[in-house]
Design a protein around this motif. Structure first.
Motif, PDB file in Angstrom:
ATOM      1  N   SER A 281      39.876  37.582  40.306  1.00 52.38           N
ATOM      2  CA  SER A 281      40.679  36.362  40.186  1.00 52.38           C
ATOM      3  C   SER A 281      40.267  35.301  41.206  1.00 52.38           C
ATOM      4  CB  SER A 281      42.167  36.688  40.360  1.00 52.38           C
ATOM      5  OG  SER A 281      42.411  37.240  41.643  1.00 52.38           O
ATOM      6  N   VAL A 282      39.619  35.740  42.302  1.00 53.85           N
ATOM      7  CA  VAL A 282      39.147  34.805  43.330  1.00 53.85           C
ATOM      8  C   VAL A 282      37.761  34.272  42.982  1.00 53.85           C
ATOM      9  CG1 VAL A 282      38.527  34.555  45.767  1.00 53.85           C
ATOM     10  CG2 VAL A 282      40.491  35.967  45.121  1.00 53.85           C
ATOM     11  N   VAL A 283      36.856  35.183  42.636  1.00 54.04           N
ATOM     12  CA  VAL A 283      35.470  34.820  42.358  1.00 54.04           C
ATOM     13  C   VAL A 283      35.345  34.113  41.011  1.00 54.04           C
ATOM     14  CG1 VAL A 283      33.172  35.764  41.910  1.00 54.04           C
ATOM     15  CG2 VAL A 283      34.566  36.697  43.772  1.00 54.04           C
ATOM     16  N   ARG A 284      36.109  34.573  40.014  1.00 56.95           N
ATOM     17  CA  ARG A 284      36.033  34.075  38.645  1.00 56.95           C
ATOM     18  C   ARG A 284      34.581  34.050  38.167  1.00 56.95           C
ATOM     19  NH1 ARG A 284      37.765  28.924  37.479  1.00 56.95           N
ATOM     20  NH2 ARG A 284      38.292  29.639  35.391  1.00 56.95           N
ATOM     21  N   PRO A 285      33.951  35.230  38.089  1.00 57.41           N
ATOM     22  CA  PRO A 285      32.530  35.286  37.734  1.00 57.41           C
ATOM     23  C   PRO A 285      32.285  34.905  36.286  1.00 57.41           C
ATOM     24  CG  PRO A 285      33.469  37.489  37.712  1.00 57.41           C
ATOM     25  CD  PRO A 285      34.540  36.569  38.249  1.00 57.41           C
ATOM     26  N   THR A 286      31.061  34.482  36.008  1.00 61.45           N
ATOM     27  CA  THR A 286      30.662  34.262  34.620  1.00 61.45           C
ATOM     28  C   THR A 286      29.986  35.508  34.056  1.00 61.45           C
ATOM     29  OG1 THR A 286      28.516  33.311  35.252  1.00 61.45           O
ATOM     30  CG2 THR A 286      30.373  31.791  34.984  1.00 61.45           C
ATOM     31  N   PHE A 287      29.522  36.401  34.935  1.00 66.53           N
ATOM     32  CA  PHE A 287      29.011  37.688  34.474  1.00 66.53           C
ATOM     33  C   PHE A 287      29.093  38.710  35.599  1.00 66.53           C
ATOM     34  CE2 PHE A 287      25.264  36.243  36.617  1.00 66.53           C
ATOM     35  CZ  PHE A 287      24.491  37.365  36.914  1.00 66.53           C
ATOM     36  N   MET A 288      29.088  39.974  35.214  1.00 68.60           N
ATOM     37  CA  MET A 288      29.187  41.065  36.179  1.00 68.60           C
ATOM     38  C   MET A 288      28.562  42.309  35.559  1.00 68.60           C
ATOM     39  SD  MET A 288      32.627  42.786  37.882  1.00 68.60           S
ATOM     40  CE  MET A 288      33.049  43.831  36.482  1.00 68.60           C
ATOM     41  N   ALA A 289      27.864  43.075  36.362  1.00 68.68           N
ATOM     42  CA  ALA A 289      27.304  44.344  35.905  1.00 68.68           C
ATOM     43  C   ALA A 289      28.134  45.479  36.480  1.00 68.68           C
ATOM     44  CB  ALA A 289      25.848  44.479  36.357  1.00 68.68           C
ATOM     45  N   ALA A 290      28.268  46.549  35.704  1.00 64.92           N
ATOM     46  CA  ALA A 290      29.079  47.679  36.157  1.00 64.92           C
ATOM     47  C   ALA A 290      28.666  48.940  35.416  1.00 64.92           C
ATOM     48  CB  ALA A 290      30.564  47.403  35.929  1.00 64.92           C
ATOM     49  N   ALA A 291      29.066  50.070  35.962  1.00 61.70           N
ATOM     50  CA  ALA A 291      28.913  51.345  35.276  1.00 61.70           C
ATOM     51  C   ALA A 291      30.063  51.490  34.282  1.00 61.70           C
ATOM     52  CB  ALA A 291      28.932  52.493  36.286  1.00 61.70           C
ATOM     53  N   PRO A 292      29.877  52.274  33.218  1.00 64.33           N
ATOM     54  CA  PRO A 292      30.932  52.429  32.205  1.00 64.33           C
ATOM     55  C   PRO A 292      32.266  52.874  32.762  1.00 64.33           C
ATOM     56  CG  PRO A 292      28.880  53.346  31.391  1.00 64.33           C
ATOM     57  CD  PRO A 292      28.642  52.985  32.835  1.00 64.33           C
ATOM     58  N   ARG A 293      32.266  53.631  33.857  1.00 62.11           N
ATOM     59  CA  ARG A 293      33.529  54.132  34.398  1.00 62.11           C
ATOM     60  C   ARG A 293      34.479  52.984  34.742  1.00 62.11           C
ATOM     61  NH1 ARG A 293      37.225  56.779  33.438  1.00 62.11           N
ATOM     62  NH2 ARG A 293      38.551  57.652  35.046  1.00 62.11           N
ATOM     63  N   ILE A 294      33.950  51.854  35.174  1.00 65.09           N
ATOM     64  CA  ILE A 294      34.797  50.699  35.497  1.00 65.09           C
ATOM     65  C   ILE A 294      35.479  50.184  34.235  1.00 65.09           C
ATOM     66  CG2 ILE A 294      34.796  48.326  36.337  1.00 65.09           C
ATOM     67  CD1 ILE A 294      34.444  50.437  38.511  1.00 65.09           C
ATOM     68  N   PHE A 295      34.745  50.082  33.140  1.00 67.19           N
ATOM     69  CA  PHE A 295      35.331  49.606  31.887  1.00 67.19           C
ATOM     70  C   PHE A 295      36.335  50.617  31.339  1.00 67.19           C
ATOM     71  CE2 PHE A 295      30.871  47.804  31.778  1.00 67.19           C
ATOM     72  CZ  PHE A 295      31.244  46.609  32.353  1.00 67.19           C
ATOM     73  N   GLU A 296      36.046  51.896  31.519  1.00 66.34           N
ATOM     74  CA  GLU A 296      36.979  52.938  31.095  1.00 66.34           C
ATOM     75  C   GLU A 296      38.294  52.831  31.863  1.00 66.34           C
ATOM     76  OE1 GLU A 296      33.335  56.109  30.210  1.00 66.34           O
ATOM     77  OE2 GLU A 296      34.699  56.418  31.887  1.00 66.34           O
ATOM     78  N   LYS A 297      38.189  52.550  33.160  1.00 62.50           N
ATOM     79  CA  LYS A 297      39.399  52.454  33.983  1.00 62.50           C
ATOM     80  C   LYS A 297      40.213  51.212  33.617  1.00 62.50           C
ATOM     81  CE  LYS A 297      39.404  53.769  38.343  1.00 62.50           C
ATOM     82  NZ  LYS A 297      40.077  55.064  38.324  1.00 62.50           N
ATOM     83  N   VAL A 298      39.526  50.102  33.331  1.00 68.32           N
ATOM     84  CA  VAL A 298      40.239  48.894  32.902  1.00 68.32           C
ATOM     85  C   VAL A 298      40.956  49.166  31.586  1.00 68.32           C
ATOM     86  CG1 VAL A 298      39.964  46.525  32.096  1.00 68.32           C
ATOM     87  CG2 VAL A 298      38.705  47.298  34.108  1.00 68.32           C
ATOM     88  N   TYR A 299      40.262  49.807  30.655  1.00 59.74           N
ATOM     89  CA  TYR A 299      40.869  50.146  29.365  1.00 59.74           C
ATOM     90  C   TYR A 299      42.087  51.044  29.559  1.00 59.74           C
ATOM     91  CZ  TYR A 299      41.390  52.303  24.759  1.00 59.74           C
ATOM     92  OH  TYR A 299      41.905  52.770  23.565  1.00 59.74           O
ATOM     93  N   ALA A 300      41.932  52.065  30.417  1.00 59.94           N
ATOM     94  CA  ALA A 300      43.046  52.981  30.681  1.00 59.94           C
ATOM     95  C   ALA A 300      44.236  52.232  31.268  1.00 59.94           C
ATOM     96  CB  ALA A 300      42.598  54.084  31.645  1.00 59.94           C
ATOM     97  N   PHE A 366      29.700  37.274  29.799  1.00 65.90           N
ATOM     98  CA  PHE A 366      29.417  38.639  29.364  1.00 65.90           C
ATOM     99  C   PHE A 366      29.473  39.593  30.548  1.00 65.90           C
ATOM    100  CE2 PHE A 366      25.259  36.612  30.085  1.00 65.90           C
ATOM    101  CZ  PHE A 366      24.692  37.464  31.028  1.00 65.90           C
ATOM    102  N   LEU A 367      29.574  40.875  30.236  1.00 61.76           N
ATOM    103  CA  LEU A 367      29.461  41.955  31.204  1.00 61.76           C
ATOM    104  C   LEU A 367      28.220  42.768  30.848  1.00 61.76           C
ATOM    105  CD1 LEU A 367      33.196  43.086  31.062  1.00 61.76           C
ATOM    106  CD2 LEU A 367      32.129  41.927  33.003  1.00 61.76           C
ATOM    107  N   VAL A 368      27.625  43.398  31.840  1.00 65.85           N
ATOM    108  CA  VAL A 368      26.468  44.262  31.605  1.00 65.85           C
ATOM    109  C   VAL A 368      26.861  45.678  31.988  1.00 65.85           C
ATOM    110  CG1 VAL A 368      24.055  44.745  32.158  1.00 65.85           C
ATOM    111  CG2 VAL A 368      24.875  42.376  32.111  1.00 65.85           C
ATOM    112  N   SER A 369      26.593  46.627  31.096  1.00 63.61           N
ATOM    113  CA  SER A 369      26.902  48.027  31.365  1.00 63.61           C
ATOM    114  C   SER A 369      25.607  48.817  31.460  1.00 63.61           C
ATOM    115  CB  SER A 369      27.788  48.606  30.252  1.00 63.61           C
ATOM    116  OG  SER A 369      28.043  49.980  30.478  1.00 63.61           O
ATOM    117  N   GLY A 370      25.509  49.655  32.480  1.00 58.65           N
ATOM    118  CA  GLY A 370      24.319  50.475  32.648  1.00 58.65           C
ATOM    119  C   GLY A 370      24.598  51.674  33.527  1.00 58.65           C
ATOM    120  N   SER A 371      23.585  52.498  33.713  1.00 56.14           N
ATOM    121  CA  SER A 371      23.562  53.709  34.547  1.00 56.14           C
ATOM    122  C   SER A 371      24.128  54.936  33.848  1.00 56.14           C
ATOM    123  CB  SER A 371      24.263  53.512  35.903  1.00 56.14           C
ATOM    124  OG  SER A 371      25.660  53.694  35.825  1.00 56.14           O
ATOM    125  N   ALA A 372      24.886  54.753  32.769  1.00 53.42           N
ATOM    126  CA  ALA A 372      25.418  55.874  31.985  1.00 53.42           C
ATOM    127  C   ALA A 372      25.823  55.321  30.616  1.00 53.42           C
ATOM    128  CB  ALA A 372      26.613  56.522  32.683  1.00 53.42           C
TER     129      ALA A 372
END
Length: 622
Positions: A281-300, A366-372
């Motif tokens: 909410s501070v950075v307000r990025p236009t893109f970010m890369a992450a491992a799938p676990r981060i997206f899984e946790k947001v979904y959860a 967009f978001l970028v997912s990688g590493s798994a």
């Protein structure tokens, strides 16, 4: 094929070019604690300011004896000092050795000694203490530079970062042209990075990546951007803002770091995982890369909060998710919703999806997912919500970036098309083979290991099993992790495990087991945060984690997800029974690597008795 030959000699040369082009523009922003204990603030560094700090640090390292391709280790979480130190090492002509800060002191000693690192950066007192504990096992390590904390001791073996900068500033005053001379001396074939793979078996292997490897990666992304722009859709510009929290000890994080030098976007740096949501909410990025676990946790988290709102709110959420899934599947085919579906999607967006986008700062491209692998269900959920996840693929041995889904044509379950300049073919046994500028030059100090995976023609054997569909690569599993039941049936566990995590957001891991067994069973690790919220909503808030793993209500909840999972699986892949583990899988426990990959064999060995018990009692359900 687009030209992926780099116009630069080295990473320092590319850095110098970026400074010359963008000198007064913002390069980095990073958090700074308040001196009076108040809220932290974010400080900006321009490219010129970053160059000045890198120059002083590089000349300080040169004064300490760092010479061409000599190794200097970095043991730290992701922070601005990591990036400045890495660039300084490279500008001084040296090579960076990366160490996960979660590594144990013996692992520190092994990596420092095996790499031959003569200097080391350490984040704080905790990391310095690990190095001190193993000092006798690292006779070649002459000095440690601490980013923060008490640098001292009873000797001068540890110095502060500010001391190193001051040393370099004095050297610059004495010899103003030295820094440029050091940068000019670095060649494409010089070693740039030694990244130790956090392997799922055995000792980590040091992967030798030279400047040419990283120059290729940066140029391939530049070529991809030009290719997309010719089609009316770009990838990144200097106006984009990246939120970088990925571990820079991992090749994925390093790729995001060097791509900034080529493409010129702004990077907000903060590796504190517990601050990701607040920082968005501070950075307000236009893109970010992450491992799938981060997206899984947001979904959860989204699912849990919908359930907290009561039955009516949860029904609305499930309805919106279903609408979003239908829209996402249309977009995979290059179509857009019309008529009634489009109207329903607008309502779903207003009621549910707009709030999710707001969590990411409401500026995401967009978001970028990688590493798994990313579960397709998770990708489609975010796509339906108006958040594009571009899944990619690569290994440490290929400098992280080999494949990427393109904006506007993402195929969920696929890792996309090769980056420009990367070739792919599938071996007779299904293994994915890669060739291109990102492929490593070899392993460090491991006779025979390089030849086992890299042919004379430059083809690298990835160890992954996959298929090609219209040029898009789908990874099905790790070659060494394929299960063969006693009935002769093959099972690819990763895809099953990833689908389960989408169906059961309260689980952090499912371990599918069945090699040389009559059928498959599973070990389920709960997500501590998600299951705690679930417990509060289901009248079990008084129970701790261990108590919840034994609770019949939890068992029924997991069973429902397993049953749903089994509906979509062939009979030989279904999970006939499962056990909920009394503890989560952790790096400290040896079940997870520092890059968050599961050590399957370690888990199976640790819980061998539990697995044996499942086969003694499990009914053979279909």
């Amino acid at each position: 094929m687009p030209d992926t030959s780099s116009p630069y000699r080295s990473i320092p040369d590319m850095f110098a070019s970026r400074v010359a082009e963008s000198g007064t523009r913002e390069a980095f922003t990073h958090p700074v604690p308040s001196p009076d204990g108040g809220p932290e603030t974010w400080r900006t560094l321009t490219w010129n300011q970053a160059r000045d700090r890198v120059r002083d640090l590089a000349l300080g390292l040169h004064s300490l004896g760092l010479t061409s391709q000599a190794r200097c280790a970095i043991a730290s979480n992701t922070r601005i000092e990591w990036i400045l130190a890495d660039l300084a090492i490279l500008c001084a002509g040296g090579a960076s050795t990366t160490i996960y800060p979660s590594s144990t002191p013996p692992d520190f000693a092994y990596i420092v000694s095996d790499s031959g690192s003569m200097l080391a950066f350490a984040e704080d007192d905790e990391q310095v203490a690990k190095l001190r504990e193993q000092r006798g096992a690292m006779p070649g390590l002459s000095r440690v530079i601490a980013f923060e904390g008490a640098a001292g001791g009873d000797d001068d073996w540890v110095m502060g970062l500010d001391e190193l900068e001051a040393l370099g500033a004095r050297r610059h005053a004495e010899d103003p042209g030295l820094f440029d001379e050091l940068v000019a001396a670095v060649r494409p074939e010089h070693l740039a990075t030694l990244i130790y793979t956090s392997g799922t078996t055995g000792r980590p292997k040091g992967v030798r990546l030279d400047h040419a490897n990283w120059l290729y990666e940066a140029q391939a992304l530049q070529a991809l951007d030009e290719e997309l722009r010719a089609q009316g859709r770009g990838l990144l510009t200097g106006d984009d803002v990246q939120f970088l929290w990925l571990p820079l000890a991992h090749a994925f994080g390093k790729l995001m770091q060097v791509s900034q030098l080529r493409l010129g976007f702004v990077t907000a740096v903060d590796g504190r995982v517990d601050r990701i949501v607040d920082n968005l909410s501070v950075v307000r990025p236009t893109f970010m890369a992450a491992a799938p676990r981060i997206f899984e946790k947001v979904y959860a988290k989204v699912v849990t909060q919908a359930q907290e709102g009561g039955e009516a709110k949860y029904r609305i959420f499930r309805w919106a998710a279903d609408v979003g899934d239908r829209v996402a599947r249309l977009r995979e085919r290059g179509e857009e919703p019309t008529g009634l579906l489009a109207a329903r999607h607008r309502i779903a967006d207003r009621l549910v999806f707009s709030r999710l986008r707001a969590r990411f700062g409401d500026r995401l491209r967009f978001l970028v997912s990688g590493s798994a692998p990313l579960a397709p269900e998770i990708g489609r959920f975010f796509s339906g919500a108006g958040i594009t996840i571009l899944e990619g693929y690569g290994l440490t041995e290929t400098s992280a970036g080999s494949f990427l889904n393109r904006p506007g044509e993402a195929r969920f379950g696929s890792v996309g098309l090769p980056l420009p300049g990367t070739e792919v073919k599938i071996a007779e046994d299904g293994e994915v083979l890669l060739r291109g500028g990102g492929v490593m030059r070899g392993y460090h100090n491991l006779s025979g290991a390089t030849e086992a995976v890299l042919t004379e023609e430059g083809w690298f054997a990835t160890g992954d099993i996959g298929t090609l569909e219209d040029g898009h690569l789908r990874i099905t599993d790790r070659k060494k992790e394929l299960i063969k039941t006693s009935g002769g049936k093959y099972v690819a566990p990763q895809s099953i495990e990833n689908r389960f995590k989408a169906l059961c957001p309260y689980a952090s891991n499912l371990v599918v087991h069945g090699d040389r067994r009559p059928y498959c069973v599973g070990l389920v690790a709960l997500d501590p945060e998600a299951i705690e919220e679930w417990a509060e909503n289901n009248g079990l808030g008084a129970l701790n984690y261990v108590g919840l793993t034994r609770e019949p209500k939890v068992r029924r909840m997991v069973q429902e997800a397993v049953d749903e999972l089994n509906k979509g699986l062939p009979r030989h892949e279904t999970i006939k029974d499962f056990a909920i583990l009394p503890n989560g899988l952790t790096v400290e426990g040896g079940e997870i690597t520092p890059s968050l990959k599961m050590r399957r064999r370690a888990v199976e060995e640790k819980y061998a008795d539990l697995l044996d018990g499942l086969y003694e009692k499990a009914p053979r359900r279909s």
